[in-house]
Design a protein around this motif. Sequence first.
Motif, mmCIF file in Angstrom:
data_model
loop_
_atom_site.group_PDB
_atom_site.id
_atom_site.type_symbol
_atom_site.label_atom_id
_atom_site.label_comp_id
_atom_site.label_asym_id
_atom_site.label_seq_id
_atom_site.Cartn_x
_atom_site.Cartn_y
_atom_site.Cartn_z
ATOM 1 N N THR A 260 0.826 -1.211 0.000
ATOM 2 C CA THR A 260 0.000 0.000 0.000
ATOM 3 C C THR A 260 0.858 1.258 0.000
ATOM 4 N N ASN A 261 0.294 2.331 -0.513
ATOM 5 C CA ASN A 261 0.901 3.662 -0.412
ATOM 6 C C ASN A 261 0.692 4.249 0.987
ATOM 7 N N ARG A 262 -0.222 3.679 1.759
ATOM 8 C CA ARG A 262 -0.530 4.178 3.105
ATOM 9 C C ARG A 262 0.321 3.465 4.149
ATOM 10 N N GLU A 263 1.622 3.427 3.907
ATOM 11 C CA GLU A 263 2.532 2.789 4.862
ATOM 12 C C GLU A 263 2.486 3.476 6.221
ATOM 13 N N ASP A 264 2.064 4.749 6.247
ATOM 14 C CA ASP A 264 1.927 5.489 7.512
ATOM 15 C C ASP A 264 0.837 4.905 8.403
ATOM 16 N N ALA A 265 -0.110 4.174 7.825
ATOM 17 C CA ALA A 265 -1.243 3.636 8.577
ATOM 18 C C ALA A 265 -1.067 2.167 8.947
ATOM 19 N N ILE A 266 0.028 1.553 8.557
ATOM 20 C CA ILE A 266 0.242 0.148 8.890
ATOM 21 C C ILE A 266 0.270 -0.005 10.415
ATOM 22 N N GLY A 267 -0.428 -1.026 10.894
ATOM 23 C CA GLY A 267 -0.559 -1.260 12.333
ATOM 24 C C GLY A 267 -1.885 -0.766 12.885
ATOM 25 N N LYS A 268 -2.672 -0.070 12.029
ATOM 26 C CA LYS A 268 -4.002 0.421 12.417
ATOM 27 C C LYS A 268 -4.987 0.026 11.317
ATOM 28 N N PRO A 269 -6.224 -0.329 11.662
ATOM 29 C CA PRO A 269 -7.208 -0.647 10.631
ATOM 30 C C PRO A 269 -7.443 0.533 9.693
ATOM 31 N N MET A 270 -7.415 0.298 8.391
ATOM 32 C CA MET A 270 -7.675 1.373 7.430
ATOM 33 C C MET A 270 -8.144 0.874 6.068
ATOM 34 N N SER A 271 -8.161 -0.436 5.827
ATOM 35 C CA SER A 271 -8.458 -0.930 4.487
ATOM 36 C C SER A 271 -9.961 -1.077 4.267
ATOM 37 N N CYS B 66 -3.271 -5.140 4.294
ATOM 38 C CA CYS B 66 -2.234 -4.315 3.677
ATOM 39 C C CYS B 66 -0.938 -4.397 4.470
ATOM 40 N N LEU B 67 0.178 -4.380 3.747
ATOM 41 C CA LEU B 67 1.503 -4.404 4.349
ATOM 42 C C LEU B 67 2.353 -3.312 3.731
ATOM 43 N N ARG B 68 3.451 -2.969 4.420
ATOM 44 C CA ARG B 68 4.474 -2.131 3.798
ATOM 45 C C ARG B 68 4.992 -2.880 2.570
ATOM 46 N N ASN B 69 5.388 -2.163 1.555
ATOM 47 C CA ASN B 69 5.737 -2.780 0.280
ATOM 48 C C ASN B 69 6.903 -3.758 0.380
ATOM 49 N N GLU B 70 7.950 -3.407 1.089
ATOM 50 C CA GLU B 70 9.084 -4.325 1.210
ATOM 51 C C GLU B 70 8.673 -5.592 1.958
ATOM 52 N N GLU B 71 7.826 -5.466 2.967
ATOM 53 C CA GLU B 71 7.355 -6.639 3.706
ATOM 54 C C GLU B 71 6.391 -7.468 2.865
ATOM 55 N N MET B 72 5.649 -6.814 1.958
ATOM 56 C CA MET B 72 4.767 -7.561 1.063
ATOM 57 C C MET B 72 5.583 -8.470 0.148
ATOM 58 N N VAL B 73 6.719 -7.983 -0.320
ATOM 59 C CA VAL B 73 7.596 -8.816 -1.154
ATOM 60 C C VAL B 73 8.068 -10.032 -0.351
ATOM 61 N N GLU B 74 8.436 -9.810 0.906
ATOM 62 C CA GLU B 74 8.894 -10.916 1.753
ATOM 63 C C GLU B 74 7.777 -11.942 1.968
ATOM 64 N N LEU B 75 6.566 -11.470 2.299
ATOM 65 C CA LEU B 75 5.440 -12.378 2.507
ATOM 66 C C LEU B 75 5.151 -13.167 1.237
ATOM 67 N N PHE B 76 5.187 -12.499 0.091
ATOM 68 C CA PHE B 76 4.933 -13.124 -1.209
ATOM 69 C C PHE B 76 5.873 -14.310 -1.429
ATOM 70 N N GLU B 77 7.122 -14.154 -1.009
ATOM 71 C CA GLU B 77 8.107 -15.219 -1.204
ATOM 72 C C GLU B 77 7.801 -16.447 -0.352
ATOM 73 N N PHE B 78 7.154 -16.279 0.787
ATOM 74 C CA PHE B 78 6.768 -17.414 1.623
ATOM 75 C C PHE B 78 5.562 -18.162 1.049
ATOM 76 N N ALA B 79 4.753 -17.500 0.224
ATOM 77 C CA ALA B 79 3.465 -18.041 -0.224
ATOM 78 C C ALA B 79 3.598 -18.910 -1.464
ATOM 79 N N SER B 80 2.710 -19.868 -1.531
ATOM 80 C CA SER B 80 2.472 -20.669 -2.730
ATOM 81 C C SER B 80 0.972 -20.669 -2.952
ATOM 82 N N VAL B 81 0.533 -20.943 -4.159
ATOM 83 C CA VAL B 81 -0.895 -21.164 -4.358
ATOM 84 C C VAL B 81 -1.261 -22.362 -3.486
ATOM 85 N N GLY B 82 -2.269 -22.192 -2.659
ATOM 86 C CA GLY B 82 -2.682 -23.230 -1.727
ATOM 87 C C GLY B 82 -2.254 -22.982 -0.287
ATOM 88 N N THR B 83 -1.348 -22.027 -0.048
ATOM 89 C CA THR B 83 -0.938 -21.724 1.324
ATOM 90 C C THR B 83 -2.168 -21.363 2.146
#
Length: 173
Positions: A129-140, A145-162
């Motif tokens: 998300t562009n709203r990295e300032d709001a991460i840690g609080k409900p806003m979606s 939503c995650l910070r962009n760099e952390e989203m890349v990390e989470l994506f790497e852990f995932a597979s279809v079916g996770t």
Amino acid sequence: MSFDPRHLSPLPSIPEGIWFHVSIWEQKVRVLRHQEPIWEALVSTALLGCGEEPESHRTPRGWHFVCEKIGEGAPLGTEFRGRRPTGFLWTPDAPFFEESLILTRILWLAGMEPRNLTTRERHIYFHGTNREDAIGKPMSKGCICLRNEEMVELFEFASVGTRVLIEEGGRLL
């Protein structure tokens, strides 16, 4: 305080291998290998709380799975609309947008329980998300939503079916 996955909602069995746990109360996602936490990050879930109803703009609870991974290899900050890159590349110094954009990567979720079977058609995702300032609080509007760099990390852990468990309550000891 530490996280203990033995206190999660009942499940036929804890998934083997990698799975994700989202705590709405803590505004966190954890990656677990069987019962062992191996990674975590702050998230932002729905501003309107939890719910499974279509068009409710709430985060659905219960067991889900990753049904599609979108954006592999896209530059950090790539905007997606309709799950396709728009050509816009968000950077932290970009003009402020109140609306949370769908950026960087998408993990599309599908429900596994009668109460959350509409999750896929509601387009509920993990995404950067562009709203990295709001991460840690409900806003979606229902997504996680995650910070962009952390989203890349989470994506790497995932597979279809996770598997993904989204729970409303806190699970701290």
